[in-house]
Every structure is written in structure tokens, then in C-alpha cells.
Scaffold this motif. Structure first.
Motif, PDB file in Angstrom:
ATOM      1  N   HIS A 144      -3.110   1.061  -3.867  1.00 28.09           N
ATOM      2  CA  HIS A 144      -3.022  -0.374  -3.632  1.00 28.09           C
ATOM      3  C   HIS A 144      -2.358  -1.055  -4.823  1.00 28.09           C
ATOM      4  CE1 HIS A 144      -6.457   0.501  -0.847  1.00 28.09           C
ATOM      5  NE2 HIS A 144      -5.857  -0.413  -0.121  1.00 28.09           N
ATOM      6  N   ARG A 145      -1.560  -2.050  -4.552  1.00 30.88           N
ATOM      7  CA  ARG A 145      -1.012  -2.872  -5.624  1.00 30.88           C
ATOM      8  C   ARG A 145      -2.080  -3.842  -6.135  1.00 30.88           C
ATOM      9  NH1 ARG A 145       2.150  -2.776  -8.958  1.00 30.88           N
ATOM     10  NH2 ARG A 145       3.157  -4.810  -8.769  1.00 30.88           N
ATOM     11  N   THR A 146      -2.078  -4.056  -7.443  1.00 26.43           N
ATOM     12  CA  THR A 146      -2.854  -5.130  -8.046  1.00 26.43           C
ATOM     13  C   THR A 146      -1.845  -6.119  -8.591  1.00 26.43           C
ATOM     14  OG1 THR A 146      -4.723  -3.712  -8.644  1.00 26.43           O
ATOM     15  CG2 THR A 146      -4.475  -5.766  -9.879  1.00 26.43           C
ATOM     16  N   THR A 147      -1.847  -7.338  -8.066  1.00 24.82           N
ATOM     17  CA  THR A 147      -0.762  -8.257  -8.425  1.00 24.82           C
ATOM     18  C   THR A 147      -1.117  -9.682  -8.046  1.00 24.82           C
ATOM     19  OG1 THR A 147       1.632  -8.579  -8.222  1.00 24.82           O
ATOM     20  CG2 THR A 147       0.448  -8.016  -6.208  1.00 24.82           C
ATOM     21  N   LEU A 148      -0.395 -10.616  -8.629  1.00 26.68           N
ATOM     22  CA  LEU A 148      -0.424 -11.999  -8.182  1.00 26.68           C
ATOM     23  C   LEU A 148       0.598 -12.160  -7.062  1.00 26.68           C
ATOM     24  CD1 LEU A 148      -0.408 -13.957 -11.590  1.00 26.68           C
ATOM     25  CD2 LEU A 148      -2.378 -13.255 -10.237  1.00 26.68           C
ATOM     26  N   LEU A 149       0.232 -12.879  -6.023  1.00 25.43           N
ATOM     27  CA  LEU A 149       1.127 -13.112  -4.892  1.00 25.43           C
ATOM     28  C   LEU A 149       1.631 -14.545  -4.899  1.00 25.43           C
ATOM     29  CD1 LEU A 149      -0.875 -11.492  -1.946  1.00 25.43           C
ATOM     30  CD2 LEU A 149       1.133 -10.531  -3.083  1.00 25.43           C
ATOM     31  N   LEU A 156       0.865  -1.180   0.000  1.00 29.61           N
ATOM     32  CA  LEU A 156       0.000   0.000   0.000  1.00 29.61           C
ATOM     33  C   LEU A 156       0.899   1.226   0.000  1.00 29.61           C
ATOM     34  CD1 LEU A 156      -2.775   1.422   0.298  1.00 29.61           C
ATOM     35  CD2 LEU A 156      -2.489   1.209   2.777  1.00 29.61           C
ATOM     36  N   GLY A 157       0.643   2.140  -0.929  1.00 26.45           N
ATOM     37  CA  GLY A 157       1.494   3.320  -1.052  1.00 26.45           C
ATOM     38  C   GLY A 157       2.455   3.164  -2.217  1.00 26.45           C
ATOM     39  N   ALA A 158       3.098   4.252  -2.586  1.00 30.62           N
ATOM     40  CA  ALA A 158       4.018   4.245  -3.717  1.00 30.62           C
ATOM     41  C   ALA A 158       5.218   3.357  -3.410  1.00 30.62           C
ATOM     42  CB  ALA A 158       4.488   5.665  -4.035  1.00 30.62           C
ATOM     43  N   PRO A 159       5.607   2.484  -4.337  1.00 28.80           N
ATOM     44  CA  PRO A 159       6.774   1.638  -4.090  1.00 28.80           C
ATOM     45  C   PRO A 159       8.060   2.457  -4.058  1.00 28.80           C
ATOM     46  CG  PRO A 159       5.985   1.377  -6.351  1.00 28.80           C
ATOM     47  CD  PRO A 159       4.976   2.221  -5.645  1.00 28.80           C
ATOM     48  N   ASP A 160       8.985   2.051  -3.217  1.00 28.76           N
ATOM     49  CA  ASP A 160      10.270   2.740  -3.102  1.00 28.76           C
ATOM     50  C   ASP A 160      11.221   2.162  -4.152  1.00 28.76           C
ATOM     51  OD1 ASP A 160      12.593   3.991  -2.436  1.00 28.76           O
ATOM     52  OD2 ASP A 160      12.605   3.390  -0.331  1.00 28.76           O
ATOM     53  N   ARG A 161      11.119   2.689  -5.373  1.00 25.62           N
ATOM     54  CA  ARG A 161      11.911   2.126  -6.468  1.00 25.62           C
ATOM     55  C   ARG A 161      13.398   2.429  -6.324  1.00 25.62           C
ATOM     56  NH1 ARG A 161       8.286  -0.079  -9.583  1.00 25.62           N
ATOM     57  NH2 ARG A 161       6.212   0.870  -9.789  1.00 25.62           N
ATOM     58  N   ARG A 162      13.741   3.541  -5.669  1.00 26.70           N
ATOM     59  CA  ARG A 162      15.159   3.856  -5.496  1.00 26.70           C
ATOM     60  C   ARG A 162      15.835   2.826  -4.596  1.00 26.70           C
ATOM     61  NH1 ARG A 162      15.607  10.031  -3.813  1.00 26.70           N
ATOM     62  NH2 ARG A 162      13.924   9.344  -2.422  1.00 26.70           N
ATOM     63  N   ALA A 163      15.149   2.394  -3.557  1.00 27.46           N
ATOM     64  CA  ALA A 163      15.706   1.358  -2.680  1.00 27.46           C
ATOM     65  C   ALA A 163      15.646  -0.020  -3.334  1.00 27.46           C
ATOM     66  CB  ALA A 163      14.964   1.335  -1.350  1.00 27.46           C
ATOM     67  N   GLY A 164      14.699  -0.216  -4.249  1.00 28.25           N
ATOM     68  CA  GLY A 164      14.635  -1.422  -5.062  1.00 28.25           C
ATOM     69  C   GLY A 164      14.459  -2.705  -4.274  1.00 28.25           C
ATOM     70  N   VAL A 165      15.030  -3.777  -4.824  1.00 27.76           N
ATOM     71  CA  VAL A 165      14.884  -5.106  -4.233  1.00 27.76           C
ATOM     72  C   VAL A 165      15.499  -5.148  -2.840  1.00 27.76           C
ATOM     73  CG1 VAL A 165      15.490  -7.549  -4.500  1.00 27.76           C
ATOM     74  CG2 VAL A 165      14.820  -6.191  -6.499  1.00 27.76           C
ATOM     75  N   VAL A 215      -2.053 -10.033 -17.089  1.00 27.77           N
ATOM     76  CA  VAL A 215      -1.297  -9.431 -18.195  1.00 27.77           C
ATOM     77  C   VAL A 215       0.027  -8.869 -17.705  1.00 27.77           C
ATOM     78  CG1 VAL A 215      -1.302  -7.565 -19.896  1.00 27.77           C
ATOM     79  CG2 VAL A 215      -3.338  -9.008 -19.606  1.00 27.77           C
ATOM     80  N   GLU A 216       0.023  -8.229 -16.558  1.00 27.46           N
ATOM     81  CA  GLU A 216       1.280  -7.688 -16.022  1.00 27.46           C
ATOM     82  C   GLU A 216       2.269  -8.808 -15.711  1.00 27.46           C
ATOM     83  OE1 GLU A 216       0.598  -5.070 -12.759  1.00 27.46           O
ATOM     84  OE2 GLU A 216      -0.274  -3.497 -14.005  1.00 27.46           O
ATOM     85  N   ALA A 217       1.774  -9.900 -15.145  1.00 31.61           N
ATOM     86  CA  ALA A 217       2.656 -11.025 -14.857  1.00 31.61           C
ATOM     87  C   ALA A 217       3.195 -11.642 -16.141  1.00 31.61           C
ATOM     88  CB  ALA A 217       1.912 -12.075 -14.034  1.00 31.61           C
ATOM     89  N   ALA A 218       2.344 -11.747 -17.150  1.00 31.53           N
ATOM     90  CA  ALA A 218       2.788 -12.301 -18.427  1.00 31.53           C
ATOM     91  C   ALA A 218       3.897 -11.446 -19.034  1.00 31.53           C
ATOM     92  CB  ALA A 218       1.604 -12.395 -19.392  1.00 31.53           C
ATOM     93  N   THR A 219       3.704 -10.138 -19.016  1.00 32.95           N
ATOM     94  CA  THR A 219       4.717  -9.229 -19.566  1.00 32.95           C
ATOM     95  C   THR A 219       6.034  -9.374 -18.815  1.00 32.95           C
ATOM     96  OG1 THR A 219       2.983  -7.670 -20.177  1.00 32.95           O
ATOM     97  CG2 THR A 219       5.235  -6.819 -20.064  1.00 32.95           C
ATOM     98  N   TRP A 220       5.957  -9.522 -17.496  1.00 32.44           N
ATOM     99  CA  TRP A 220       7.167  -9.629 -16.675  1.00 32.44           C
ATOM    100  C   TRP A 220       8.011 -10.838 -17.048  1.00 32.44           C
ATOM    101  CZ3 TRP A 220       7.729 -12.644 -11.761  1.00 32.44           C
ATOM    102  CH2 TRP A 220       8.953 -12.376 -11.133  1.00 32.44           C
ATOM    103  N   TYR A 279       8.668  -8.547  -7.124  1.00 33.04           N
ATOM    104  CA  TYR A 279       7.797  -8.210  -8.256  1.00 33.04           C
ATOM    105  C   TYR A 279       6.445  -7.706  -7.761  1.00 33.04           C
ATOM    106  CZ  TYR A 279       4.182  -8.952 -11.720  1.00 33.04           C
ATOM    107  OH  TYR A 279       3.086  -8.775 -12.526  1.00 33.04           O
ATOM    108  N   ALA A 280       5.878  -8.360  -6.757  1.00 34.41           N
ATOM    109  CA  ALA A 280       4.562  -7.967  -6.253  1.00 34.41           C
ATOM    110  C   ALA A 280       4.571  -6.546  -5.707  1.00 34.41           C
ATOM    111  CB  ALA A 280       4.096  -8.938  -5.166  1.00 34.41           C
ATOM    112  N   ARG A 281       5.733  -6.078  -5.242  1.00 33.06           N
ATOM    113  CA  ARG A 281       5.812  -4.759  -4.608  1.00 33.06           C
ATOM    114  C   ARG A 281       6.360  -3.682  -5.537  1.00 33.06           C
ATOM    115  NH1 ARG A 281       5.667  -8.891  -1.592  1.00 33.06           N
ATOM    116  NH2 ARG A 281       4.811  -8.766   0.533  1.00 33.06           N
ATOM    117  N   LEU A 282       7.207  -4.063  -6.472  1.00 30.49           N
ATOM    118  CA  LEU A 282       7.876  -3.078  -7.330  1.00 30.49           C
ATOM    119  C   LEU A 282       7.411  -3.115  -8.777  1.00 30.49           C
ATOM    120  CD1 LEU A 282      11.552  -3.635  -6.083  1.00 30.49           C
ATOM    121  CD2 LEU A 282       9.983  -1.811  -5.385  1.00 30.49           C
ATOM    122  N   GLY A 283       6.719  -4.177  -9.166  1.00 34.96           N
ATOM    123  CA  GLY A 283       6.381  -4.319 -10.569  1.00 34.96           C
ATOM    124  C   GLY A 283       7.477  -5.056 -11.318  1.00 34.96           C
TER     125      GLY A 283
END
Length: 391
Positions: free
Chosen positions: A271-276, A27-36, A357-362, A63-67
Motif C-alpha cells: 500500500h502507498r502511504t501518502t498525502l492525496l 496498491l502494488g509496486a509502482p510502474d516506475r518505467r512507465a512513469g508519469v 516527511v516524504e512530502a516535505a522532501t519532495w 507523486y502519490a503513486r510514484l513517490g
């Protein structure tokens, strides 16, 4: 159980759910600078597992948190620059290297353990240490062989020795190579400032209870104990001094504790929309998942096929802060196959299509094929959504 102060804060079920989602980075914007690496530190532990369908679980968690972070990027983030180590936490987990001192209690327990499933052959331990010192880092195969036969648990003397050394803390798993553990001496792999067992058990447990509370946001004693697989009585000894605060959660009917920082700021954001992954720390503890999300989660990979309800590797779908369905995925060439899709209602069809679709692209798939939908009347609407997203 130690007597605790009475809670001064009461949380609604909705507040608790949102706190838990934010604490888990969903929940909230992912911290992409901190990354994995930021995800790993935020969660405190990322579980490893042998099953690979879309990807392995330790890849699915960031992936579920950062895309769509690259899978090689994920591996490099974990294993380079002495950033992490693998050890027994909730299960076999990747852990931030700075937590090495806080697992001293577990290393000591292994050293004092009187009985083992495997016998340690004479001389094997010293030979493994000597070989790693002169040749390491090495896999068990490179050390002399991992198994005596093809049976999963029929380890060679070398494998018994190096795994024992890992549990004792003399050896560290520094990466996975083709899913095989790569071992090195702790004196080389762990920064000198961290390479010690000086903290007593109470200090270790206090830290891990605090970390579990921060990673959960709010939890019961059982929730907190489960996060790093502590005993309930170990939690009891330290929770009053852990920095967590007692709270009451509507509908739980049992004591709970929260991270005070989580209570200080209302959880807001996207909110994230993702497969867990079924091994995602958001849903580690089944009773907690049912309490927070009203969702019964069970891994069926080890259930005989005729008895499976949702599929071999059914992945919960997270959307709008709720668990809204399941997808049992597979891959055939460049096609992501949804062998079975379970949807809670027609309203969640767009979210499930987006997650697919997002998971397929990944994973570099260009198509999605749905084989079975538990509610047959939703198969056509799901197909239309997927067709629109895939263009």
C-alpha cells in the motif's frame, strides 16, 4: 434504465476497497518505467486546478503513486511529444492523446450548444485561428489579451474566441505555461491518425464508460458517470456493451459494475502511504469515498474561513489502504507547515508523520512544523515521530 444481467459475483467491502486502490495505482509496486505517462494512461484523466500549496494537483497525483518524481519531470512527461491534451472530462483534465477521438461526442455537443455565457464578437474566432496558424502556439495574452478587466470571468473577445475554438476541437491546449493555457491548432498538435470526429456518440460513450470502469475497478452507475462527467442515461445506453460486468457489492444496496480484469486477479501488494490531492481521482466522488472508505471528503478552499472544519486545502492521508486522517499544509521557506492535522486514532501517527516527511522532501523542505492537531493528546507523539524521521 436498460435491464442488465443479474450479477454472478459478490464482492465484500474489503475486496472492493482493494480493487479500487489497485485500479487507481495505489496498491502494488509502482510502474516506475512507465512513469508519469503510465500514471496518466492508467487513470485516463488527471484533473487540473489553480490551487498550489505543496504543488499543483496534476503534480500531486503522480507523486502519490510514484513517490518523489521531479516536478519538472512531471510537466515534461505530460506535455512533450504530443503525448497529452487538455480538455473537459471530469473537469479540466490532462488526457492521453489517444483518447482524442473519443471526445468527439463532447466536441459535437459544444458545436451544437445554443447558448453561451460569453458573447462571441464578430470576426474574433477567425482572427484567433489565423493568428495561431501564422504565429502559434500562443497564450491568450499573446493572442491579444485574456481579460477586459481584472474580474475572473470578464474575458476579452480573444479569450472567448480561443476557448470556444478549444471546446469545438479546432484548437488544443498543448501545455500550461505559468498556469496559462498555451493554444495551438489541432491540425498541428494532434497526430494525423487521431485527428478525426468519425466515431459516433455511442462508440465514444462506450469507450469512456469502459475506461471509467477500468480506472475505478468497480463502481455504481453514478460512479462511472462521474468519472468523465457523463449523464446517467448516457451510461445506461452503453454499459451492457462496454465490457464491464455486473457485480454485487456488500453494503452498497445498488447495482455495480466491475472491470473483469480486476476480478481475475486478487489485488495484492504494498500500500502507498501518502498525502492525496483533494482533486485526486481516488476521491473524486464524495458518496463513493464514503461508501468505500467511510471517509467524508470535502474541499474547503471555497468555504469561508470561519466555517472550515479541516482547513483550506486539507489533504487526505492514505495509509494501509485506508484514509486515516487529513493534513492542511502550507510552506514557509524550507519548512512544510501542517496548519492542521486530523488523525483518526493514535495508531496512525507514524503513517501521518511518514507522509509529511516524504512530502516535505519532495518539495525541497528540510523541516516540518505542526501548528495544530485536532486531538491535542496526539501532538506530542506526532512531534516525536517527525523528529525521528527528520533526524
Amino acid at each position: 434504465m436498460t435491464t442488465q444481467p443479474r450479477p454472478t459475483t459478490t464482492l465484500t467491502a474489503d475486496e472492493t476497497r482493494r480493487i479500487a486502490l489497485r485500479a487507481q495505482g495505489l496498491l502494488g509496486a509502482p510502474d516506475r518505467r512507465a512513469g508519469v505517462r503510465g500514471v496518466l494512461r492508467h487513470l485516463g484523466a488527471v484533473q487540473l486546478d489553480t490551487i498550489s500549496v505543496l504543488a499543483r494537483s496534476h503534480e500531486l497525483v503522480p507523486y502519490a503513486r510514484l513517490g518523489a518524481v521531479g516536478r519538472q519531470t512531471v510537466e515534461a512527461a505530460y506535455w512533450t511529444d504530443a503525448h497529452a491534451f487538455e480538455y473537459w472530462s471530469h473537469a479540466a483534465c490532462i488526457l492521453p492523446i489517444e483518447e482524442w477521438p473519443h471526445f468527439a461526442f463532447r466536441r459535437r455537443a459544444y458545436r451544437d450548444r445554443p447558448h453561451w455565457h460569453h458573447e462571441l464578437p464578430d470576426g474574433a474566432y477567425d482572427q484567433v485561428i489565423k493568428q495561431l496558424r501564422t504565429e502559434g502556439p500562443l497564450t491568450a495574452t499573446e493572442l491579444g489579451g485574456a481579460k477586459k478587466t481584472n474580474d475572473w470571468w470578464d474575458w476579452s473577445g480573444t479569450k472567448v474566441a480561443v476557448e470556444r475554438a478549444l471546446m469545438y476541437g479546432e484548437v488544443v491546449c498543448v501545455e500550461r505555461r505559468g498556469w496559462k493555457r498555451v493554444y495551438d491548432l489541432a491540425e498541428r498538435a494532434v497526430p494525423a491518425a487521431l485527428l478525426h470526429d468519425e466515431l459516433d456518440d455511442t462508440e465514444c460513450l462506450r469507450r469512456l464508460v469502459r475506461l471509467a470502469g477500468e480506472s475505478l475497478g468497480v463502481g455504481t452507475r453514478a460512479d462511472i458517470a462521474d468519472y468523465h462527467r457523463l449523464k446517467a442515461e448516457q451510461v445506461d445506453v452503453v454499459i451492457a456493451d462496454s465490457g464491464l460486468v455486473p457485480v454485487e457489492v456488500e453494503g452498497w444496496g445498488r447495482p455495480a459494475w466491475a472491470d473483469p480484469a480486476a476480478l481475475a486477479t486478487p489485488p495484492r501488494g504494498r500500500h502507498r502511504t501518502t498525502l492525496l490531492s483533494p482533486f485526486d481521482s481516488l476521491i473524486w466522488e464524495r458518496a463513493r469515498t464514503e461508501r468505500i472508505f467511510g471517509f467524508t471528503h470535502r474541499l474547503e478552499a471555497y468555504v469561508p474561513k470561519p466555517k472550515r472544519v479541516h482547513g483550506y486545502f486539507a489533504m487526505p492521508v492514505l495509509a494501509g489502504g485506508r484514509l486515516v486522517g487529513r493534513v492542511d499544509p502550507a510552506r514557509e521557506g524550507r519548512t512544510l507547515v501542517a496548519r492542521q492535522v486530523t488523525l483518526d486514532s493514535p495508531k496512525v501517527v507514524p503513517a501521518v508523520a511518514q507522509a509529511l516527511v516524504e512530502a516535505a522532501t519532495w518539495v525541497n523542505c528540510t523541516n516540518v512544523r505542526v501548528e495544530r492537531v485536532d486531538a491535542p493528546e496526539l501532538r506530542e507523539p506526532l512531534g516525536r515521530e517527525l523528529a525521528g524521521l527528520l533526524g
